[in-house]
Design a protein around this motif. Structure first.
Motif, PDB file in Angstrom:
ATOM      1  N   ASP A   1      16.724   1.696   2.154  1.00 47.15           N
ATOM      2  CA  ASP A   1      15.458   1.946   1.371  1.00 47.15           C
ATOM      3  C   ASP A   1      14.335   1.685   2.485  1.00 47.15           C
ATOM      4  O   ASP A   1      14.461   1.524   3.445  1.00 47.15           O
ATOM      5  CB  ASP A   1      15.224   0.958   0.355  1.00 47.15           C
ATOM      6  N   LYS A   2      13.392   1.691   1.749  1.00 42.61           N
ATOM      7  CA  LYS A   2      12.029   1.534   2.682  1.00 42.61           C
ATOM      8  C   LYS A   2      11.792   0.569   3.501  1.00 42.61           C
ATOM      9  O   LYS A   2      11.734   0.395   4.727  1.00 42.61           O
ATOM     10  CB  LYS A   2      10.604   1.542   1.771  1.00 42.61           C
ATOM     11  N   GLN A   3      12.222  -0.807   2.886  1.00 45.63           N
ATOM     12  CA  GLN A   3      12.136  -2.076   3.680  1.00 45.63           C
ATOM     13  C   GLN A   3      13.160  -2.045   4.952  1.00 45.63           C
ATOM     14  O   GLN A   3      12.867  -2.518   5.845  1.00 45.63           O
ATOM     15  CB  GLN A   3      12.387  -3.296   2.667  1.00 45.63           C
TER      16      GLN A   3
ATOM     17  N   LEU B   1      11.815   0.023   7.708  1.00 49.26           N
ATOM     18  CA  LEU B   1      10.808  -0.709   8.296  1.00 49.26           C
ATOM     19  C   LEU B   1      11.338  -1.739   9.387  1.00 49.26           C
ATOM     20  O   LEU B   1      10.631  -1.715  10.502  1.00 49.26           O
ATOM     21  CB  LEU B   1       9.795  -0.997   7.505  1.00 49.26           C
TER      22      LEU B   1
ATOM     23  N   TYR C   1      11.029   7.325   4.675  1.00 50.53           N
ATOM     24  CA  TYR C   1      11.332   6.689   3.233  1.00 50.53           C
ATOM     25  C   TYR C   1      10.661   7.184   2.237  1.00 50.53           C
ATOM     26  O   TYR C   1       9.699   7.845   2.469  1.00 50.53           O
ATOM     27  CB  TYR C   1      11.013   4.973   3.398  1.00 50.53           C
ATOM     28  N   ASP C   2      11.058   6.954   1.107  1.00 51.00           N
ATOM     29  CA  ASP C   2      10.783   7.755  -0.316  1.00 51.00           C
ATOM     30  C   ASP C   2       9.285   7.132  -0.690  1.00 51.00           C
ATOM     31  O   ASP C   2       8.606   8.196  -1.130  1.00 51.00           O
ATOM     32  CB  ASP C   2      11.471   7.243  -1.631  1.00 51.00           C
ATOM     33  N   GLU C   3       8.666   6.234  -0.564  1.00 53.38           N
ATOM     34  CA  GLU C   3       7.479   5.796  -1.156  1.00 53.38           C
ATOM     35  C   GLU C   3       6.314   5.967  -0.120  1.00 53.38           C
ATOM     36  O   GLU C   3       5.607   5.399   0.307  1.00 53.38           O
ATOM     37  CB  GLU C   3       7.125   4.300  -1.238  1.00 53.38           C
ATOM     38  N   TYR C   4       6.358   7.608   0.202  1.00 50.76           N
ATOM     39  CA  TYR C   4       5.211   7.965   1.138  1.00 50.76           C
ATOM     40  C   TYR C   4       4.931   9.507   0.945  1.00 50.76           C
ATOM     41  O   TYR C   4       6.190   9.844   0.540  1.00 50.76           O
ATOM     42  CB  TYR C   4       5.536   7.642   2.527  1.00 50.76           C
TER      43      TYR C   4
ATOM     44  N   GLN D   1       4.880  13.359   5.719  1.00 45.01           N
ATOM     45  CA  GLN D   1       6.032  13.013   6.657  1.00 45.01           C
ATOM     46  C   GLN D   1       6.369  14.234   7.385  1.00 45.01           C
ATOM     47  O   GLN D   1       6.651  14.355   8.494  1.00 45.01           O
ATOM     48  CB  GLN D   1       7.167  12.537   5.787  1.00 45.01           C
TER      49      GLN D   1
ATOM     50  N   SER E   1      15.940   6.779   4.771  1.00 50.19           N
ATOM     51  CA  SER E   1      16.669   6.463   3.520  1.00 50.19           C
ATOM     52  C   SER E   1      17.394   7.755   3.050  1.00 50.19           C
ATOM     53  O   SER E   1      16.802   8.893   3.496  1.00 50.19           O
ATOM     54  CB  SER E   1      15.733   5.982   2.322  1.00 50.19           C
TER      55      SER E   1
ATOM     56  N   ARG F   1      15.183  10.562   0.635  1.00 50.95           N
ATOM     57  CA  ARG F   1      14.193  11.321   1.471  1.00 50.95           C
ATOM     58  C   ARG F   1      14.603  12.176   2.676  1.00 50.95           C
ATOM     59  O   ARG F   1      14.182  13.254   2.702  1.00 50.95           O
ATOM     60  CB  ARG F   1      13.146  10.231   1.977  1.00 50.95           C
TER      61      ARG F   1
END
Length: 202
Positions: A78-80, A83, A104-107, A112, A126, A129
């Motif tokens: 995932d995102k975390q 990163l 990642y998905d939350e962007y 991107q 992820s 994405r």
């Protein structure tokens, strides 16, 4: 193995971070990864397997940026996770010009696409994405030399297993590596696809 056998810029980064030699597990893993073999790297947390992957990736890419397309793809949960792993990579790429990117998905996916288009060497992504960007023609996988799945215990969730299976079918002449705490049924199933000749390192 001795760090003396690594690329000089990578060796410099390791020394700057206080790494003098590999631990016992890394001594088993690094020669196999450096040799280009597909591999399952199975060991408990804290064994140094992620650091071994980072070292092998930077060495494989000759510690230097090259053209625009990613040459290493590392799939994370995932995102975390993306990163965090990007931060770890940057500890060891600061003496190089390698470009490391977290996908990642939350962007915003259009941003991107642009950021990947301008050139990245190592993309940490992820599964959903990465799959979406690929099928939107937003990332080129034709130059990938290393495709790795980090901390692969998550693969039973969120269709990640199938995303990776489909992506693997689009990647040719690449080294495939799976990093996991245990040899679970999901990653073992990849033996019927792209991991058929992989070594298992425990």
């Amino acid at each position: 193995m001795s760090f003396k056998k690594l690329h000089p810029l990578l060796k410099e980064s390791l020394e700057n971070e206080g790494f003098e030699t590999s631990n016992a597990f890394q001594k088993k893993v690094l020669p196999i990864l450096k040799g280009g073999s597909d591999a399952y790297v199975i060991a408990p947390k804290g064994s140094g397997k992620t650091t071994a992957l980072i070292i092998a990736t930077i060495h494989k890419l000759k510690a230097a940026a090259f053209e625009d397309s990613p040459r290493a793809i590392i799939v994370v949960n995932d995102k975390q996770s993306a990163l965090d792993l990007k931060d770890e990579f940057e500890r060891f790429t600061n003496t190089t010009d390698l470009r490391v990117y977290a996908l990642y998905d939350e962007y915003d996916i259009e941003k991107q696409k642009t950021e990947v288009y301008y050139g990245q060497d190592i993309v940490i992504a992820s599964p959903a994405r990465l799959s979406k960007l690929y099928f939107l023609n937003g990332i080129h996988l034709g130059e990938v030399q290393l495709f790795a799945i980090e901390d692969a215990d998550y693969l039973g969730r969120n269709n990640a297993y199938n995303h990776i299976l489909r992506l693997s079918e689009s990647i040719h002449k690449s080294q495939f590596v799976i990093i996991s705490d245990t040899m679970n049924s999901k990653i073992k199933n990849y033996q019927n696809a792209f991991m058929s000749n992989a070594q298992v390192i425990k």
